[in-house]
Design a protein around this motif. Sequence first.
Motif, mmCIF file in Angstrom:
data_model
loop_
_atom_site.group_PDB
_atom_site.id
_atom_site.type_symbol
_atom_site.label_atom_id
_atom_site.label_comp_id
_atom_site.label_asym_id
_atom_site.label_seq_id
_atom_site.Cartn_x
_atom_site.Cartn_y
_atom_site.Cartn_z
ATOM 1 N N HIS A 1 61.001 34.131 22.783
ATOM 2 C CA HIS A 1 59.884 34.624 21.973
ATOM 3 C C HIS A 1 58.625 33.850 22.366
ATOM 4 O O HIS A 1 58.681 32.630 22.552
ATOM 5 C CB HIS A 1 60.200 34.408 20.484
ATOM 6 N N GLU B 1 66.440 40.627 13.144
ATOM 7 C CA GLU B 1 65.606 41.575 12.400
ATOM 8 C C GLU B 1 65.711 41.309 10.891
ATOM 9 O O GLU B 1 64.699 41.252 10.188
ATOM 10 C CB GLU B 1 66.027 43.006 12.721
ATOM 11 N N GLN C 1 63.911 38.125 9.896
ATOM 12 C CA GLN C 1 62.448 38.260 9.879
ATOM 13 C C GLN C 1 61.984 39.095 8.696
ATOM 14 O O GLN C 1 60.913 38.848 8.142
ATOM 15 C CB GLN C 1 61.959 38.841 11.212
ATOM 16 N N GLN C 2 62.802 40.079 8.311
ATOM 17 C CA GLN C 2 62.452 40.840 7.108
ATOM 18 C C GLN C 2 62.463 39.933 5.874
ATOM 19 O O GLN C 2 61.650 40.079 4.971
ATOM 20 C CB GLN C 2 63.426 42.015 6.916
ATOM 21 N N GLY D 1 59.922 36.383 7.189
ATOM 22 C CA GLY D 1 58.682 36.535 7.945
ATOM 23 C C GLY D 1 58.974 36.563 9.432
ATOM 24 O O GLY D 1 60.067 36.169 9.863
ATOM 25 N N SER D 2 58.001 37.027 10.204
ATOM 26 C CA SER D 2 58.213 37.217 11.647
ATOM 27 C C SER D 2 58.423 35.876 12.350
ATOM 28 O O SER D 2 57.959 34.831 11.873
ATOM 29 C CB SER D 2 57.008 37.911 12.253
ATOM 30 N N SER E 1 55.163 34.190 12.970
ATOM 31 C CA SER E 1 54.652 33.415 11.845
ATOM 32 C C SER E 1 55.512 32.162 11.603
ATOM 33 O O SER E 1 54.998 31.047 11.428
ATOM 34 C CB SER E 1 54.585 34.329 10.613
ATOM 35 N N HIS F 1 64.081 45.766 19.225
ATOM 36 C CA HIS F 1 63.738 44.467 19.839
ATOM 37 C C HIS F 1 63.272 44.655 21.283
ATOM 38 O O HIS F 1 62.238 44.110 21.690
ATOM 39 C CB HIS F 1 64.953 43.536 19.765
ATOM 40 N N HIS G 1 55.850 48.776 18.700
ATOM 41 C CA HIS G 1 56.398 48.288 17.435
ATOM 42 C C HIS G 1 56.659 49.455 16.518
ATOM 43 O O HIS G 1 55.882 50.394 16.473
ATOM 44 C CB HIS G 1 55.448 47.271 16.806
#
Lengths: 496, 496
Positions: free
Chosen positions: A303, A427, A430-431, A434-435, A438, A486, A495
């Motif tokens: 990432h 996923e 992150q939901q 947060g991402s 972030s 992804h 996205h």
Amino acid sequence: MSYALLSRRFHQLHHFAHLSAICGWDQATMMPEGGNDARAAALAELSLLMHERLTAPELADWFAAAQAESLTPAQQISLQEMQRRHRQASVLPGDLVQAKSLAGSGCEHAWRRQRRENDWAGFLTNFQEVVALSREEAAIRAEANGGRPYDSLLDLYEPGMNCTQIDGLFAELQQWLPDLIRQVTERQATESVILPQGPFATAAQQDLGRQIMGLLGFDFSRGRQDVSAHPFCGGVPSDVRITTRFDEADFTQSLMGIIHETGHARYEQGLPAQWQGLPVGEARSMGIHESQSLFFEMQLARHPGFVAQLPPLLEASFGPQPAFAADNLARLYTRVAPGYIRVDADEVTYPAHIMLRYEIEKRLIEGDIEARDIPELWDLRMQQYLGLSTAGNDKDGCLQDIHWTDGSFGYFPSYTLGALYAAQLAEALQQQLGSFASLLSQPDGLGNIFAWLQQHIWQQASLLDTDALIRQATGTPLSVAPFRRHLQARYLGRHA
Amino acid sequence: MSYALLSRRFHQLHHFAHLSAICGWDQATMMPEGGNDARAAALAELSLLMHERLTAPELADWFAAAQAESLTPAQQISLQEMQRRHRQASVLPGDLVQAKSLAGSGCEHAWRRQRRENDWAGFLTNFQEVVALSREEAAIRAEANGGRPYDSLLDLYEPGMNCTQIDGLFAELQQWLPDLIRQVTERQATESVILPQGPFATAAQQDLGRQIMGLLGFDFSRGRQDVSAHPFCGGVPSDVRITTRFDEADFTQSLMGIIHETGHARYEQGLPAQWQGLPVGEARSMGIHESQSLFFEMQLARHPGFVAQLPPLLEASFGPQPAFAADNLARLYTRVAPGYIRVDADEVTYPAHIMLRYEIEKRLIEGDIEARDIPELWDLRMQQYLGLSTAGNDKDGCLQDIHWTDGSFGYFPSYTLGALYAAQLAEALQQQLGSFASLLSQPDGLGNIFAWLQQHIWQQASLLDTDALIRQATGTPLSVAPFRRHLQARYLGRHA
């Protein structure tokens, strides 16, 4: 009382497995060449003992009596996991186990030379025996378990999974993956990437790797990192041993290799202490294990938010150079290129390598094709999936992997299941939190990510079956969709 | 048929001992701290299994039946060695073994702090229990074997040896050793020695050590050298692991430490392949093992002919300095100085440390003194033998060694028996092959020395008892005279 006897027996087996794991690690990292025969004999002796203790006749009585005992729900699950181990070990006749072990080690031993020499014909003579014995094993296991022969092998590595599910997942992948590979390679054709210029001293790479392991929360009071020809994660939860192969011309692969093994290691280090020594306290499956290494390597470490933390570390280790710019490193670490070799593949083309192996091994075990048919089918699928021909080049084709040489059919799907689980977990995480972008910009971001994995995966050990584990962590059963999203986001900038 | 069953059982035990040895080595050299509890539990599990297999009831039947089988003379000896192991393990009741193991590990654990803190009173509370259990063990073993209680412990380390013999040897030593120490220290008082100036980088010391190991014929394809807090020789004959403790301020002790362990290692590497895995194929005794390490370290490596080979190696490792002149090194490596600490003692004063321990432990086991009497007797003997008082300084007196803490009474004499055997072997070898001075000046001199040890000691394994082994190699039974001649020649320049 009977549960207590079973618990004692399985703790005993765990202690023996501990010694076997450490001596196996030693064999791969420390042992001088001349020690091999005696070591192999000593480890085989212990395996035999463990098999005897795991399949001993008294266990059947203990299992029956334990059913009637007052057990906690967790103890009941623990009992089921013990029974699963016992059943898997007991179902095969001893002479088949021995014949397969002998044929497998002979085939593997000769393969090391035959692969180098591209000698498919030579390999085939040994391999046919391995296939015949593996078919026999699959048939006996299927007879005992119900289900298809290949399912019974799959179950050894990924309990609860079957061909029907995998066929569905892989068919879905096949619908869009070839086109996605094409789009990504076209898109990247105009991208310029600066390659790092070596040499990169092994000692500096090792120091850097240990720094990154520290950043990723590896507990060095309960583990080590060393060098071996083939990287692996071994040892025991209280003492996890990861290994790396270093190349002084290129640090990039070793670095990601360390991160990959650190994912495996944190799973082991994060297993719950109160179930240590019992089957229910072990990692859930090979696919879930691979999901943790791929979560670390693919989801997290490639990432851009993680890659952005690398430049100062790389400069401190190797001095500054233009290739260490964060955006260049991010491009370098997401480069997609169809290639012959599975272990060198990027995350976009990797599933193609697995799908072709899965199709071949499933058809082989179920008698739909014969061992001699493999090179042609391999070449055909490589051309379809990746546009590469392996005709006449078996050493970079069907001779490249060790798995089939000793009859470990049913293992390959774990790699792609791991990639799918990893994407689905990332996923969901992150939901909830947060991402990554972030999270990775916050000082405690990594810590929060690991705490989530600890809660949802590591401390669950084998208390849930794989389906329940994934549903509990992500809210849905295993699906290809998060992996697709992804790849689309990372490689096509799309996205949802 | 019964011999074959026994052979299979002992090979199995050998395989388990292999895994235990490697995991024990790992524990001392590689294992992170947090791995200790699980490792200790795993090793204890294996010990228990090995004890069960070694003392299993069927063995008595097999031994009885094997007596009637047609065996070669070597197989008959092999059978006797198996029986000796079985008898030694079977004679003690299980609860005594367990009680002693528990009391010993508790006492040893607390000792690590108590020694630092000079806390004899604290130590005594645990130690009295260890003594009581060791007396019980000695009594039971003596009852079973015949002979005196202390003899039965001695027999665990030095089969065939007894107090009467040791009393005789040590009485002889005592007649002339104190006077010899006095003469040597007077003689050396006027000698000037230049001390090497550090620091000496660990990596350079390690490289140098490996060069010297190579020179001494250590087979690196069947062994390794690593670092540990307490140097030892472990592993298995096909894979011998020696360890060293390095001090960057002083390379001289580590270098001799490596040579000492290389002597142990060559004995292990030289054991006969055809008897691998059976008791008769193992090293003869602790005293004979120590004779090989002391042959290497004391007889050979401190000989001026060997020391003369060191200067170019030292200069290549550390750069030149005045201390590296051959004659200075020879003086440095034969310096004699009475001191408190056994492991730091030179070869002239070392036997005094052993004689006082032997007297104390023999009287303690046989009930002639009590544990509380030790400090006073220790101080008295240290004053008599070495002119040093340990009154109030137990940490440098009777608290300095680990051996008694877990009840390993009967071990200490092995060190001095080893020194005596080494001197007698060195004398016999030189009578047969020529002096070390002459051998060490020839290109194949070291090779000839090792070939002699290979033939007379290493390949004999346990095929002869210790007395026969020494008689066959040297023509006479064990005697103090060669050791005396060696010390007189080396330290007083007197040749017979």
